[in-house]
Scaffold this motif. Structure first.
Motif, mmCIF file in Angstrom:
data_model
loop_
_atom_site.group_PDB
_atom_site.id
_atom_site.type_symbol
_atom_site.label_atom_id
_atom_site.label_comp_id
_atom_site.label_asym_id
_atom_site.label_seq_id
_atom_site.Cartn_x
_atom_site.Cartn_y
_atom_site.Cartn_z
ATOM 1 N N VAL A 183 21.672 64.056 43.407
ATOM 2 C CA VAL A 183 22.480 63.780 42.296
ATOM 3 C C VAL A 183 24.026 63.895 42.641
ATOM 4 O O VAL A 183 24.468 65.131 42.984
ATOM 5 N N VAL A 184 24.659 62.670 42.675
ATOM 6 C CA VAL A 184 26.068 62.571 42.969
ATOM 7 C C VAL A 184 26.862 62.393 41.769
ATOM 8 O O VAL A 184 26.988 61.429 41.036
ATOM 9 N N GLY A 185 27.664 63.537 41.231
ATOM 10 C CA GLY A 185 28.585 63.485 39.963
ATOM 11 C C GLY A 185 30.104 62.999 40.602
ATOM 12 O O GLY A 185 30.651 63.712 41.243
ATOM 13 N N ILE A 186 30.618 61.588 39.565
ATOM 14 C CA ILE A 186 31.738 61.242 40.271
ATOM 15 C C ILE A 186 32.532 61.220 38.993
ATOM 16 O O ILE A 186 32.480 60.873 37.804
ATOM 17 N N SER A 187 33.934 62.058 39.138
ATOM 18 C CA SER A 187 34.876 62.483 38.216
ATOM 19 C C SER A 187 36.041 62.714 38.865
ATOM 20 O O SER A 187 36.339 63.765 39.565
ATOM 21 N N PHE A 188 37.253 61.930 38.792
ATOM 22 C CA PHE A 188 38.499 62.128 39.469
ATOM 23 C C PHE A 188 39.055 63.299 38.691
ATOM 24 O O PHE A 188 39.342 64.190 39.762
ATOM 25 N N GLY A 190 37.456 65.908 37.484
ATOM 26 C CA GLY A 190 36.579 67.023 37.716
ATOM 27 C C GLY A 190 36.256 67.754 36.368
ATOM 28 O O GLY A 190 35.695 68.586 36.545
ATOM 29 N N GLU A 191 36.868 67.318 35.381
ATOM 30 C CA GLU A 191 36.754 67.900 34.064
ATOM 31 C C GLU A 191 35.922 67.031 33.073
ATOM 32 O O GLU A 191 36.177 67.262 31.833
ATOM 33 N N THR A 192 35.210 66.375 33.545
ATOM 34 C CA THR A 192 34.267 65.466 32.477
ATOM 35 C C THR A 192 33.112 66.259 32.132
ATOM 36 O O THR A 192 32.245 66.476 33.085
ATOM 37 N N PRO A 193 33.185 66.848 31.111
ATOM 38 C CA PRO A 193 31.816 67.619 30.748
ATOM 39 C C PRO A 193 30.607 67.025 30.902
ATOM 40 O O PRO A 193 29.425 67.889 31.262
ATOM 41 N N GLU A 194 30.369 65.884 30.627
ATOM 42 C CA GLU A 194 29.001 65.121 30.859
ATOM 43 C C GLU A 194 28.644 65.276 32.115
ATOM 44 O O GLU A 194 27.414 65.392 32.405
ATOM 45 N N ILE A 195 29.301 65.080 33.236
ATOM 46 C CA ILE A 195 29.067 65.062 34.373
ATOM 47 C C ILE A 195 28.662 66.545 34.972
ATOM 48 O O ILE A 195 27.780 66.754 35.702
ATOM 49 N N GLU A 200 24.516 70.313 36.141
ATOM 50 C CA GLU A 200 23.870 71.580 35.855
ATOM 51 C C GLU A 200 22.157 71.466 35.932
ATOM 52 O O GLU A 200 21.415 72.228 36.319
ATOM 53 N N ILE A 201 21.901 70.391 35.069
ATOM 54 C CA ILE A 201 20.312 70.131 34.953
ATOM 55 C C ILE A 201 19.755 69.810 36.240
ATOM 56 O O ILE A 201 18.760 70.018 36.535
ATOM 57 N N ALA A 202 20.563 69.011 37.023
ATOM 58 C CA ALA A 202 19.825 68.881 38.425
ATOM 59 C C ALA A 202 19.719 69.991 39.332
ATOM 60 O O ALA A 202 18.793 70.273 39.909
ATOM 61 N N ASN A 203 20.441 70.974 39.061
ATOM 62 C CA ASN A 203 20.532 72.366 39.728
ATOM 63 C C ASN A 203 19.290 73.404 39.186
ATOM 64 O O ASN A 203 18.567 73.710 40.033
ATOM 65 N N ILE A 219 35.362 71.928 36.784
ATOM 66 C CA ILE A 219 34.011 72.275 36.172
ATOM 67 C C ILE A 219 32.922 71.521 36.797
ATOM 68 O O ILE A 219 31.589 71.888 36.783
ATOM 69 N N VAL A 220 33.228 70.343 37.237
ATOM 70 C CA VAL A 220 32.252 69.531 38.122
ATOM 71 C C VAL A 220 32.016 70.024 39.255
ATOM 72 O O VAL A 220 30.729 70.223 39.872
ATOM 73 N N SER A 221 32.984 70.256 40.145
ATOM 74 C CA SER A 221 32.812 70.850 41.541
ATOM 75 C C SER A 221 31.943 72.230 41.588
ATOM 76 O O SER A 221 31.255 72.701 42.474
ATOM 77 N N ASP A 222 32.498 72.948 40.252
ATOM 78 C CA ASP A 222 31.744 74.135 39.976
ATOM 79 C C ASP A 222 30.117 74.168 40.178
ATOM 80 O O ASP A 222 29.530 75.251 40.600
ATOM 81 N N GLN A 223 29.698 73.028 39.871
ATOM 82 C CA GLN A 223 28.397 72.659 39.608
ATOM 83 C C GLN A 223 27.532 72.282 40.838
ATOM 84 O O GLN A 223 26.604 71.920 40.842
ATOM 85 N N ALA A 224 28.562 71.918 41.796
ATOM 86 C CA ALA A 224 27.882 70.811 42.908
ATOM 87 C C ALA A 224 27.643 71.988 44.402
ATOM 88 O O ALA A 224 28.399 73.030 44.442
#
Length: 287
Positions: A183-188, A190-195, A200-203, A219-224
């Motif tokens: 799962v690749v989450g893309i957000s410039f 990095g603060e897009t809560p949906e991503i 988090e679900i993928a983890n 918050i996005v990179s923290d989940q990756a």
């Protein structure tokens, strides 16, 4: 091998989020990059009214292996040919001027992105993408366009890839992800809560997760599991569809695609030829 530039970009972008002692050191380095090259960690700590230990902590905050790597990047920065900063357009500006500004902006953004892109993290991303059963590209707003571009590329080399514009549909699919999915989450920002929540679900499903954000903690990179960064260059005030961030994200997707394609070269050529012939048939009716 570590990148040999990007030290000043990292320091400037992380400056506001650093702890007080590390911020002092970063501020000193930004003001005295030449002088920093000849200092030890302890000497830099004294010059910045902190300590050698704080210098080491700063390097860790920048995701660097140590002070020698930071100095290597600073030395590379100082040797670079000067490129003008990001420029916004003005009312009734000439086409020639806009061409020059946009070209300069794009060049600077791509250069900074390469400086911030970790080869180690890139190689990990390529490895999981090569072995992925399914790849889910997730983006909201302008980033959803990047996700769709990535899907189109990976589909052409026979990878099962998804990029739903509807975040609810994307979440539904990720909820059934398997351990060998990516799962690749893309957000410039990095603060897009949906991503962040989708990752988090993928983890929870033990799928591999990759983030593509601007440089810095988010918050996005923290989940990756794997973190890829683009230039954190701020967009001009007058912009269209996140122009510079979009270009940086597309550049990283292109690099990922080419790395995967190169690793599976013969198979890739076969699939590209097959898809090209199919599209040609649609246009001409000739096989």
């Amino acid at each position: 091998m570590a990148n040999t530039t990007g030290g000043l970009v990292m320091l400037k972008e992380m400056l506001s989020s650093l702890p007080p002692s590390e911020k002092k050191i970063a501020t000193y380095i930004i003001s005295h990059p030449d002088e920093t090259l000849s200092l030890t960690a302890n000497e830099l700590g004294k010059r910045s009214a902190t300590s050698g230990a704080a210098v080491i902590r700063l390097c860790k905050s920048l995701n660097l292996k140590g002070f020698p790597e930071l100095k290597l990047r600073l030395a590379g920065d100082l040797q670079k040919t000067t490129v003008e900063g990001i420029h916004d357009i003005k009312p009734n500006e000439s086409a020639t001027s806009i061409i020059n500004k946009m070209t300069n902006n794009s060049i600077l953004t791509l250069r900074e992105t390469i400086e911030l892109l970790s080869k180690e993290q890139l190689e990990k991303a390529v490895d999981v993408l090569i072995n992925a059963e399914r790849i889910h590209f997730i983006g909201v707003g302008a980033s959803s366009i990047i996700a769709q571009d990535a899907q189109q590329k990976f589909l052409r080399i026979n990878k099962t890839a998804y990029a739903f514009a509807d975040i609810h549909m994307a979440t539904t699919l990720v909820a059934t992800a398997k351990a060998n999915d990516v799962v690749v989450g893309i957000s410039f920002s990095g603060e897009t809560p949906e991503i962040a929540k989708v990752l988090e679900i993928a983890n929870e499903k033990q799928a591999h997760t990759i983030s593509l954000t601007k440089y810095g903690q988010s918050i996005v990179s923290d989940q990756a599991e794997i973190k890829l960064y683009t230039s954190a260059t701020k967009e001009p005030t007058f912009r269209s569809a996140a122009t510079l961030s979009r270009m940086a994200q597309l550049h990283v997707i292109d690099i990922l695609f080419m790395c995967v394609a190169s690793a599976r070269y013969d198979e890739t050529v076969k699939h590209i030829d097959e898809t090209r012939k199919a599209v040609h048939y649609l246009k001409t009716g000739k096989k």
